[in-house]
Design a protein around this motif. Structure first.
Motif, short mmCIF file in Angstrom:
data_model
loop_
_atom_site.label_atom_id
_atom_site.label_comp_id
_atom_site.label_asym_id
_atom_site.label_seq_id
_atom_site.Cartn_x
_atom_site.Cartn_y
_atom_site.Cartn_z
N UNK A 149 0.83 -1.21 0.00
CA UNK A 149 0.00 0.00 0.00
C UNK A 149 0.86 1.26 0.00
N UNK A 150 2.00 1.23 0.70
CA UNK A 150 2.87 2.41 0.76
C UNK A 150 3.36 2.81 -0.62
N UNK A 151 3.76 1.83 -1.42
CA UNK A 151 4.21 2.14 -2.78
C UNK A 151 3.07 2.76 -3.60
N UNK A 152 1.91 2.18 -3.48
CA UNK A 152 0.76 2.68 -4.25
C UNK A 152 0.41 4.11 -3.85
N UNK A 153 0.41 4.37 -2.53
CA UNK A 153 0.05 5.70 -2.05
C UNK A 153 1.10 6.73 -2.44
N UNK A 154 2.37 6.46 -2.11
CA UNK A 154 3.42 7.45 -2.33
C UNK A 154 3.68 7.70 -3.81
N UNK A 155 3.41 6.73 -4.64
CA UNK A 155 3.57 6.92 -6.09
C UNK A 155 2.32 7.54 -6.72
N UNK A 156 1.34 7.85 -5.91
CA UNK A 156 0.15 8.54 -6.40
C UNK A 156 -0.71 7.72 -7.34
N UNK A 157 -0.66 6.39 -7.21
CA UNK A 157 -1.47 5.54 -8.07
C UNK A 157 -0.99 5.48 -9.50
N UNK A 158 0.24 5.92 -9.75
CA UNK A 158 0.75 5.92 -11.13
C UNK A 158 1.24 4.55 -11.59
N UNK A 159 1.43 3.64 -10.64
CA UNK A 159 1.84 2.27 -10.96
C UNK A 159 0.74 1.33 -10.47
N UNK A 160 0.43 0.33 -11.27
CA UNK A 160 -0.65 -0.59 -10.92
C UNK A 160 -0.29 -1.44 -9.71
N UNK A 161 -1.34 -1.90 -9.03
CA UNK A 161 -1.16 -2.75 -7.86
C UNK A 161 -0.38 -4.01 -8.21
N UNK A 162 -0.72 -4.63 -9.35
CA UNK A 162 -0.08 -5.88 -9.73
C UNK A 162 1.42 -5.70 -9.94
N UNK A 163 1.82 -4.55 -10.47
CA UNK A 163 3.23 -4.30 -10.70
C UNK A 163 3.99 -4.05 -9.39
N UNK A 164 3.30 -3.57 -8.37
CA UNK A 164 3.95 -3.25 -7.10
C UNK A 164 4.06 -4.44 -6.16
N UNK A 165 3.27 -5.47 -6.41
CA UNK A 165 3.25 -6.61 -5.48
C UNK A 165 4.59 -7.33 -5.38
N UNK A 166 5.30 -7.62 -6.48
CA UNK A 166 6.60 -8.29 -6.33
C UNK A 166 7.58 -7.51 -5.47
N UNK A 167 7.55 -6.19 -5.57
CA UNK A 167 8.44 -5.38 -4.74
C UNK A 167 8.14 -5.51 -3.26
N UNK A 168 6.85 -5.57 -2.91
CA UNK A 168 6.48 -5.75 -1.51
C UNK A 168 6.93 -7.11 -0.99
N UNK A 169 6.77 -8.15 -1.81
CA UNK A 169 7.21 -9.49 -1.40
C UNK A 169 8.72 -9.54 -1.23
N UNK A 170 9.45 -8.96 -2.19
CA UNK A 170 10.91 -8.95 -2.11
C UNK A 170 11.40 -8.18 -0.88
N UNK A 171 10.70 -7.10 -0.53
CA UNK A 171 11.11 -6.32 0.64
C UNK A 171 10.89 -7.10 1.93
N UNK A 172 9.75 -7.79 2.05
CA UNK A 172 9.49 -8.59 3.25
C UNK A 172 10.53 -9.70 3.39
N UNK A 173 10.85 -10.37 2.28
CA UNK A 173 11.86 -11.42 2.32
C UNK A 173 13.22 -10.83 2.72
N UNK A 174 13.54 -9.67 2.19
CA UNK A 174 14.78 -9.01 2.55
C UNK A 174 14.84 -8.62 4.02
N UNK A 175 13.72 -8.16 4.57
CA UNK A 175 13.68 -7.80 6.00
C UNK A 175 13.86 -9.03 6.88
#
Length: 284
Positions: free
Chosen positions: A182-208
């Motif tokens: 949700x943070x990516x979607x909000x801060x990017x102002x909805x300019x990138x689709x949800x589906x495109x942002x999901x892999x980044x969220x998964x990769x970040x959680x795995x990295x954490x």
């Protein structure tokens, strides 16, 4: 004349380097260099120390019955030993004393740094996706993001998650995934689709999660040795280093997410093309 051994070795090394450079790993490395990922992580750590530390202390004090002290919360996030958590605990005020000593100026300063922190995270996401900076009218997104971040940290520090390590760990990972998505979607102002942002969220959680394991192996003994050598300032330096690692994971995870979003369709197309070629050969 036959080529010399050095020439053959150089030729093979050159081919290997070109293959790696054209691979997704090579493209990701060049992209991280172009984005100056290390500089983004350093800015994240600097503003994070000015924002997250006071914010977490205040959040823990807001719910003294169920909330953890900031030292306990940070020690759990670092994954360090009990002895190292005691060294971390010596740096911070007890939760019961925070609300009595908090001033309006301190809250205002926290808000300013918090909004700057949100702007820094937004700027990093925009660079990763190659987007122009948002207009000044979109600054309200930083306020919303900071408010949700505060609520998320309050939820993460409740005794409910602490008493249920297995279920609490799964809930914590899922909540982190949803918050980062949700943070990516909000801060990017909805300019990138949800589906495109999901892999980044998964990769970040795995990295954490990987950073937490790394912290337990490296930062835990480092806190103990730094506290003996340098005193409390040594523990602060270790925490600052950990925040740099968090910044690398946050922005690096988003970059990996974009790379996966771009590379997976190419890989799927190449795989389908190879299958088609095999079918044609089989028919021939």
């Amino acid at each position: 004349m036959k080529p010399s051994g050095d020439a053959v070795h150089s030729s093979r090394f050159g081919r290997l380097r070109r293959v790696i450079s054209r691979s997704p790993v090579g493209r990701g490395w060049r992209r991280s260099s172009d984005l100056e990922l290390w500089s983004l992580a350093l800015g994240f750590a600097a503003l994070g120390l000015l924002t997250l530390v006071p914010l977490l202390i205040t959040v823990a004090a807001a719910d003294p019955e169920r909330g953890w002290g900031f030292a306990e919360w940070l020690g759990e996030g670092l994954g360090v030993s009990i002895a190292s958590r005691a060294e971390v605990g010596q740096l911070f005020t007890r939760p019961a004393e925070v609300l009595r000593t908090t001033t309006a100026f301190g809250i205002a300063t926290l808000a300013v740094f918090g909004l700057s922190f949100g702007a820094a995270v937004q700027g990093g996401y925009e660079k990763i996706w190659g987007l122009p900076p948002a207009r000044w009218r979109a600054r309200w997104r930083h306020v919303v993001w900071l408010g949700v971040l505060t609520g998320y940290l309050l939820l993460s520090g409740t005794a409910t998650l602490r008493r249920e390590p297995l279920g609490g760990g799964a809930v914590a990972s899922l909540s982190a995934l949803l918050f980062l998505w949700w943070s990516q979607r909000l801060l990017l102002g909805g300019r990138i689709r949800w589906r495109a942002l999901f892999p980044g969220a998964v990769a970040t959680v795995i990295g954490l999660l990987g950073l937490r394991i790394f912290s337990g192996l490296v930062f835990s003994p480092l806190i103990a040795s730094s506290a003996v050598s340098y005193g409390p300032i040594g523990t602060v330096l270790v925490i600052q280093s950990w925040l740099v690692g968090v910044g690398v994971v946050v922005f690096g995870g988003a970059m990996v997410g974009r790379l996966l979003h771009e590379e997976l369709p190419r890989m799927k197309h190449a795989l389908n093309q190879r299958r088609g070629d095999r079918r044609d050969r089989g028919r021939g």
